[in-house]
Scaffold this motif. Structure first.
Motif, PDB file in Angstrom:
ATOM      1  N   LEU A   1      19.929  39.569  38.818  1.00 31.83           N
ATOM      2  CA  LEU A   1      20.716  39.468  40.046  1.00 31.83           C
ATOM      3  C   LEU A   1      21.266  38.049  40.187  1.00 31.83           C
ATOM      4  N   GLY A   2      22.206  37.886  41.118  1.00 34.65           N
ATOM      5  CA  GLY A   2      22.768  36.568  41.352  1.00 34.65           C
ATOM      6  C   GLY A   2      21.851  35.707  42.196  1.00 34.65           C
ATOM      7  N   ARG A   3      21.921  34.397  41.959  1.00 33.05           N
ATOM      8  CA  ARG A   3      21.161  33.464  42.785  1.00 33.05           C
ATOM      9  C   ARG A   3      21.897  32.132  42.807  1.00 33.05           C
ATOM     10  N   ARG A   4      21.692  31.351  43.854  1.00 27.40           N
ATOM     11  CA  ARG A   4      22.241  30.002  43.934  1.00 27.40           C
ATOM     12  C   ARG A   4      21.426  29.073  43.062  1.00 27.40           C
ATOM     13  N   GLU A   5      22.118  28.073  42.492  1.00 26.41           N
ATOM     14  CA  GLU A   5      21.435  27.100  41.648  1.00 26.41           C
ATOM     15  C   GLU A   5      22.202  25.795  41.711  1.00 26.41           C
ATOM     16  N   GLY A   6      21.470  24.682  41.656  1.00 24.16           N
ATOM     17  CA  GLY A   6      22.092  23.373  41.799  1.00 24.16           C
ATOM     18  C   GLY A   6      23.069  23.031  40.702  1.00 24.16           C
ATOM     19  N   ALA A   7      22.941  23.685  39.542  1.00 18.89           N
ATOM     20  CA  ALA A   7      23.860  23.397  38.445  1.00 18.89           C
ATOM     21  C   ALA A   7      25.253  23.956  38.705  1.00 18.89           C
ATOM     22  N   ARG A   8      25.366  24.840  39.688  1.00 16.23           N
ATOM     23  CA  ARG A   8      26.671  25.431  40.000  1.00 16.23           C
ATOM     24  C   ARG A   8      26.949  25.240  41.482  1.00 16.23           C
ATOM     25  N   THR A   9      27.904  24.379  41.791  1.00 12.37           N
ATOM     26  CA  THR A   9      28.164  24.038  43.193  1.00 12.37           C
ATOM     27  C   THR A   9      29.528  24.515  43.673  1.00 12.37           C
ATOM     28  N   ASN A  10      30.291  25.170  42.807  1.00 11.27           N
ATOM     29  CA  ASN A  10      31.634  25.617  43.198  1.00 11.27           C
ATOM     30  C   ASN A  10      31.566  26.913  43.983  1.00 11.27           C
ATOM     31  N   SER A  11      32.729  27.421  44.375  1.00 12.32           N
ATOM     32  CA  SER A  11      32.841  28.685  45.090  1.00 12.32           C
ATOM     33  C   SER A  11      33.483  29.730  44.185  1.00 12.32           C
ATOM     34  N   ALA A  12      33.285  31.015  44.521  1.00 10.50           N
ATOM     35  CA  ALA A  12      33.818  32.081  43.690  1.00 10.50           C
ATOM     36  C   ALA A  12      33.954  33.358  44.498  1.00 10.50           C
ATOM     37  N   CYS A  13      34.748  34.280  43.973  1.00 12.37           N
ATOM     38  CA  CYS A  13      34.804  35.641  44.493  1.00 12.37           C
ATOM     39  C   CYS A  13      35.187  36.556  43.352  1.00 12.37           C
ATOM     40  N   ALA A  14      34.888  37.840  43.504  1.00  8.38           N
ATOM     41  CA  ALA A  14      35.183  38.827  42.470  1.00  8.38           C
ATOM     42  C   ALA A  14      36.043  39.937  43.058  1.00  8.38           C
ATOM     43  N   PHE A  15      36.900  40.506  42.220  1.00  9.76           N
ATOM     44  CA  PHE A  15      37.767  41.602  42.623  1.00  9.76           C
ATOM     45  C   PHE A  15      37.422  42.832  41.783  1.00  9.76           C
ATOM     46  N   ASP A  16      36.783  43.808  42.419  1.00 10.10           N
ATOM     47  CA  ASP A  16      36.465  45.041  41.724  1.00 10.10           C
ATOM     48  C   ASP A  16      37.642  46.012  41.835  1.00 10.10           C
ATOM     49  N   LEU A  17      37.444  47.237  41.385  1.00 12.74           N
ATOM     50  CA  LEU A  17      38.529  48.210  41.360  1.00 12.74           C
ATOM     51  C   LEU A  17      39.131  48.437  42.737  1.00 12.74           C
ATOM     52  N   TRP A  18      38.309  48.345  43.780  1.00 14.93           N
ATOM     53  CA  TRP A  18      38.774  48.671  45.129  1.00 14.93           C
ATOM     54  C   TRP A  18      39.501  47.514  45.796  1.00 14.93           C
ATOM     55  N   SER A  19      39.449  46.322  45.187  1.00 17.18           N
ATOM     56  CA  SER A  19      40.147  45.183  45.779  1.00 17.18           C
ATOM     57  C   SER A  19      41.243  44.617  44.873  1.00 17.18           C
ATOM     58  N   LEU A  20      41.404  45.180  43.671  1.00 22.66           N
ATOM     59  CA  LEU A  20      42.482  44.740  42.789  1.00 22.66           C
ATOM     60  C   LEU A  20      43.846  45.097  43.362  1.00 22.66           C
ATOM     61  N   ASP A  21      44.864  44.377  42.920  1.00 25.96           N
ATOM     62  CA  ASP A  21      46.253  44.748  43.191  1.00 25.96           C
ATOM     63  C   ASP A  21      46.994  44.774  41.858  1.00 25.96           C
ATOM     64  N   LEU A  22      48.281  45.135  41.881  1.00 27.34           N
ATOM     65  CA  LEU A  22      48.989  45.302  40.612  1.00 27.34           C
ATOM     66  C   LEU A  22      49.213  43.983  39.876  1.00 27.34           C
ATOM     67  N   VAL A  23      49.345  42.882  40.589  1.00 30.36           N
ATOM     68  CA  VAL A  23      49.464  41.589  39.912  1.00 30.36           C
ATOM     69  C   VAL A  23      48.193  41.308  39.116  1.00 30.36           C
ATOM     70  N   MET A  24      47.045  41.566  39.713  1.00 31.45           N
ATOM     71  CA  MET A  24      45.773  41.349  39.027  1.00 31.45           C
ATOM     72  C   MET A  24      45.586  42.335  37.882  1.00 31.45           C
ATOM     73  N   VAL A  25      46.002  43.582  38.082  1.00 34.56           N
ATOM     74  CA  VAL A  25      45.900  44.560  36.996  1.00 34.56           C
ATOM     75  C   VAL A  25      46.721  44.103  35.794  1.00 34.56           C
ATOM     76  N   LEU A  26      47.901  43.551  36.044  1.00 37.06           N
ATOM     77  CA  LEU A  26      48.730  43.076  34.939  1.00 37.06           C
ATOM     78  C   LEU A  26      48.112  41.843  34.268  1.00 37.06           C
ATOM     79  N   LEU A  27      47.453  41.000  35.028  1.00 35.38           N
ATOM     80  CA  LEU A  27      46.708  39.902  34.406  1.00 35.38           C
ATOM     81  C   LEU A  27      45.670  40.472  33.442  1.00 35.38           C
ATOM     82  N   ARG A  28      44.923  41.476  33.898  1.00 30.59           N
ATOM     83  CA  ARG A  28      43.899  42.080  33.057  1.00 30.59           C
ATOM     84  C   ARG A  28      44.513  42.784  31.844  1.00 30.59           C
TER      85      ARG A  28
END
Length: 302
Positions: free
Chosen positions: A148-175
């Motif tokens: 599972l995911g966990r916070r760790e001091g070695a990684r201090t940046n921010s992130a988000c993920a786009f699954d099938l239900w949040s993708l759009d066509l621009v992202m699909v074309l990137l993929r």
């Protein structure tokens, strides 16, 4: 409006019916499912047609995507708001160009690292930053014991993920570009991630491949396969520092907006390549945005 439980994916037939009844959200969702080939063969004619329908029905996100995908389309530039104009904009999308990524250039033979200048148009980079800006939160790493995911001091940046239900066509074309440049199958792609590094934030030395001697990671590998390749897209360039660094070679790389960096996490015989230990170095000024696409060796299994 179609209401969707992620554990109960929508039937494209139901989405088509809702789209025909004037549901802009259903039209947009059907556009994405048609593009990725969910419960149907991939159909870009249907995808772009439904994106145009969503735009005609008032979907702001569909209209913005058409402006990214067909920036020179007269109706979009002129701000027209009729169905025929949005259909014309969809027909103006140069799909062949979108599906033809630039040729990679090797910058390191071992580990095998490739640079891909101009991988993504600037407008698409700006769009992905816009989509991610309201979603990013503290980035996590894998817990080797649980997977599972966990916070760790070695990684201090921010992130988000786009699954099938949040993708759009621009992202699909990137993929789709990732699929074509890596030669790897679509079903091996993890959810697209977007990473934000504020000044001083980092992802310290780490590897992207998974080690099966740790219980949580072994279970994840059994379900999804090894993470055999990584592709990063640099979404902006108005920052200083923030290079992607490889420990074994001293390589430090920073792409311009839209450039990509790709490397193989495994060797041709399937063994992990320990030389791929790398870091996202901290920006010393400004904010860095990158899109990250991890590629697995097999389709996910429950």
């Amino acid at each position: 409006m179609i209401m969707t439980d992620p554990s109960q994916p929508p039937d494209p037939v139901d989405l088509r019916r809702a789209s025909d009844d004037g549901d802009a959200e259903a039209a947009h969702r059907l556009a994405v499912l048609a593009a990725v080939g969910f419960r149907m063969p991939p159909d870009w004619t249907l995808a772009l047609g439904q994106l145009a329908r969503a735009a005609a029905l008032g979907s702001g996100t569909a209209r913005d995507q058409l402006a990214v995908l067909a920036p020179d389309a007269g109706p979009v530039a002129a701000g027209r708001d009729d169905a025929a104009a949005w259909d014309q904009a969809a027909r103006a999308v140069d799909l062949a160009s979108w599906l033809a990524p630039p040729r990679p250039m090797m910058i390191s033979p071992g580990p095998h690292v490739l640079s891909i200048p101009g991988f993504l148009p600037p407008a698409a980079c700006d769009w992905i930053i816009q989509r991610a800006s309201e979603r990013v939160g503290p980035a996590e790493v894998y817990d080797p014991a649980t997977g599972l995911g966990r916070r760790e001091g070695a990684r201090t940046n921010s992130a988000c993920a786009f699954d099938l239900w949040s993708l759009d066509l621009v992202m699909v074309l990137l993929r789709e570009r990732v699929i074509r440049v890596t030669g790897l199958p679509a079903h091996g792609l993890e959810p697209l991630q977007v990473l934000r590094y504020d000044t001083g934030e980092t992802f310290d030395w780490h590897v992207d491949y998974l080690t099966p001697d740790q219980p949580g990671l072994a279970e994840d590998m059994a379900r999804k396969g090894q993470r055999i390749a990584t592709l990063l897209v640099y979404l902006n360039e108005d920052y200083e520092g923030g290079e992607t660094a490889f420990e074994s070679t001293g390589l430090r790389h920073r792409g311009a907006r839209g450039d990509a960096l790709m490397w193989a996490n495994t060797l041709p015989d399937g063994r992990v390549d320990t030389r791929t230990r790398h870091a996202g170095l901290p920006p010393v000024k400004g904010v860095k945005w990158v899109a990250s696409q991890w590629c697995r060796s097999g389709p996910p299994r429950r």
